[in-house]
Design a protein around this motif. Structure first.
Motif, mmCIF file in Angstrom:
data_model
loop_
_atom_site.group_PDB
_atom_site.id
_atom_site.type_symbol
_atom_site.label_atom_id
_atom_site.label_comp_id
_atom_site.label_asym_id
_atom_site.label_seq_id
_atom_site.Cartn_x
_atom_site.Cartn_y
_atom_site.Cartn_z
ATOM 1 N N PRO A 40 -8.548 22.236 -12.468
ATOM 2 C CA PRO A 40 -8.635 20.918 -13.094
ATOM 3 C C PRO A 40 -9.789 20.860 -14.096
ATOM 4 O O PRO A 40 -10.777 21.585 -13.961
ATOM 5 C CB PRO A 40 -8.906 19.965 -11.928
ATOM 6 C CG PRO A 40 -8.758 20.748 -10.696
ATOM 7 C CD PRO A 40 -8.779 22.191 -11.035
ATOM 8 N N VAL A 41 -9.662 19.993 -15.073
ATOM 9 C CA VAL A 41 -10.714 19.785 -16.065
ATOM 10 C C VAL A 41 -11.544 18.580 -15.634
ATOM 11 O O VAL A 41 -10.996 17.505 -15.373
ATOM 12 C CB VAL A 41 -10.096 19.552 -17.468
ATOM 13 C CG1 VAL A 41 -11.167 19.158 -18.468
ATOM 14 C CG2 VAL A 41 -9.358 20.798 -17.923
ATOM 15 N N ARG A 42 -12.845 18.774 -15.532
ATOM 16 C CA ARG A 42 -13.745 17.667 -15.184
ATOM 17 C C ARG A 42 -14.069 16.906 -16.468
ATOM 18 O O ARG A 42 -14.499 17.503 -17.457
ATOM 19 C CB ARG A 42 -15.025 18.226 -14.551
ATOM 20 C CG ARG A 42 -15.943 17.139 -14.011
ATOM 21 C CD ARG A 42 -17.087 17.727 -13.192
ATOM 22 N NE ARG A 42 -16.541 18.453 -12.054
ATOM 23 C CZ ARG A 42 -17.192 19.410 -11.399
ATOM 24 N NH1 ARG A 42 -18.412 19.745 -11.752
ATOM 25 N NH2 ARG A 42 -16.626 20.031 -10.383
ATOM 26 N N PRO A 43 -13.906 15.586 -16.476
ATOM 27 C CA PRO A 43 -14.203 14.793 -17.667
ATOM 28 C C PRO A 43 -15.669 14.967 -18.102
ATOM 29 O O PRO A 43 -16.553 15.195 -17.276
ATOM 30 C CB PRO A 43 -13.945 13.353 -17.226
ATOM 31 C CG PRO A 43 -13.033 13.469 -16.052
ATOM 32 C CD PRO A 43 -13.388 14.767 -15.380
ATOM 33 N N ALA A 44 -15.900 14.844 -19.402
ATOM 34 C CA ALA A 44 -17.234 15.079 -19.970
ATOM 35 C C ALA A 44 -18.313 14.217 -19.324
ATOM 36 O O ALA A 44 -19.411 14.699 -19.046
ATOM 37 C CB ALA A 44 -17.199 14.845 -21.477
ATOM 38 N N ASP A 45 -18.020 12.944 -19.058
ATOM 39 C CA ASP A 45 -19.041 12.086 -18.450
ATOM 40 C C ASP A 45 -19.367 12.535 -17.027
ATOM 41 O O ASP A 45 -20.502 12.424 -16.574
ATOM 42 C CB ASP A 45 -18.632 10.614 -18.493
ATOM 43 C CG ASP A 45 -17.360 10.314 -17.728
ATOM 44 O OD1 ASP A 45 -16.471 11.193 -17.667
ATOM 45 O OD2 ASP A 45 -17.240 9.196 -17.193
ATOM 46 N N ALA A 46 -18.390 13.077 -16.321
ATOM 47 C CA ALA A 46 -18.628 13.591 -14.967
ATOM 48 C C ALA A 46 -19.434 14.892 -15.009
ATOM 49 O O ALA A 46 -20.215 15.175 -14.100
ATOM 50 C CB ALA A 46 -17.308 13.807 -14.237
ATOM 51 N N LEU A 47 -19.250 15.685 -16.078
ATOM 52 C CA LEU A 47 -20.035 16.917 -16.223
ATOM 53 C C LEU A 47 -21.520 16.623 -16.385
ATOM 54 O O LEU A 47 -22.366 17.438 -16.009
ATOM 55 C CB LEU A 47 -19.549 17.727 -17.423
ATOM 56 C CG LEU A 47 -18.317 18.584 -17.195
ATOM 57 C CD1 LEU A 47 -17.815 19.140 -18.516
ATOM 58 C CD2 LEU A 47 -18.610 19.706 -16.219
ATOM 59 N N LEU A 48 -21.853 15.468 -16.936
ATOM 60 C CA LEU A 48 -23.261 15.087 -17.058
ATOM 61 C C LEU A 48 -23.889 14.882 -15.688
ATOM 62 O O LEU A 48 -25.020 15.288 -15.448
ATOM 63 C CB LEU A 48 -23.404 13.817 -17.902
ATOM 64 C CG LEU A 48 -22.997 13.941 -19.371
ATOM 65 C CD1 LEU A 48 -23.049 12.582 -20.052
ATOM 66 C CD2 LEU A 48 -23.887 14.949 -20.075
ATOM 67 N N ARG A 49 -23.147 14.279 -14.788
ATOM 68 C CA ARG A 49 -23.636 14.046 -13.424
ATOM 69 C C ARG A 49 -23.536 15.305 -12.565
ATOM 70 O O ARG A 49 -24.423 15.586 -11.762
ATOM 71 C CB ARG A 49 -22.825 12.933 -12.751
ATOM 72 C CG ARG A 49 -23.073 11.556 -13.247
ATOM 73 C CD ARG A 49 -22.360 10.503 -12.387
ATOM 74 N NE ARG A 49 -20.974 10.826 -12.059
ATOM 75 C CZ ARG A 49 -19.911 10.556 -12.810
ATOM 76 N NH1 ARG A 49 -20.065 9.959 -13.967
ATOM 77 N NH2 ARG A 49 -18.702 10.876 -12.412
ATOM 78 N N ASP A 50 -22.426 16.006 -12.703
ATOM 79 C CA ASP A 50 -22.128 17.181 -11.879
ATOM 80 C C ASP A 50 -21.753 18.341 -12.794
ATOM 81 O O ASP A 50 -20.572 18.609 -13.023
ATOM 82 C CB ASP A 50 -20.967 16.869 -10.918
ATOM 83 C CG ASP A 50 -21.308 15.740 -9.970
ATOM 84 O OD1 ASP A 50 -22.354 15.811 -9.321
ATOM 85 O OD2 ASP A 50 -20.522 14.784 -9.889
ATOM 86 N N PRO A 51 -22.752 19.055 -13.324
ATOM 87 C CA PRO A 51 -22.469 20.122 -14.284
ATOM 88 C C PRO A 51 -21.753 21.314 -13.662
ATOM 89 O O PRO A 51 -21.802 21.536 -12.455
ATOM 90 C CB PRO A 51 -23.853 20.519 -14.797
ATOM 91 C CG PRO A 51 -24.811 20.048 -13.773
ATOM 92 C CD PRO A 51 -24.170 18.887 -13.075
#
Length: 76
Positions: free
Chosen positions: A55-66
């Motif tokens: 799955p692709v993690r949304p960009a805003d979620a990558l900020l919280r959970d890289p």
């Protein structure tokens, strides 16, 4: 939560978090689509399981959970 490993364990191809070519097994072993569909024949060499598209993690979620930066690569 998935680690989103940064590379293919077989060929060491980069697989950034947004890559549609990343495939994972149930243990999160990570390979590129080319290796999974080619030499690996759809079977994980580590656990014998099958693969699904990661799955692709949304960009805003990558900020919280890289994504992970730890590369795993099997020596040939």
């Amino acid at each position: 939560m998935l680690e989103l490993r940064p590379n293919c364990e077989r060929c060491d191809r980069d697989l950034p978090p947004e890559s549609p070519d990343a495939r994972i097994c149930t243990y999160e072993c990570t390979f590129c689509a080319g290796c999974v569909e080619g030499p690996l024949g759809g079977v994980c060499p580590n656990c014998g399981g099958n693969f699904d598209r990661r799955p692709v993690r949304p960009a805003d979620a990558l900020l919280r959970d890289p994504a992970s930066t730890v590369r795993v690569h099997a020596e040939a």
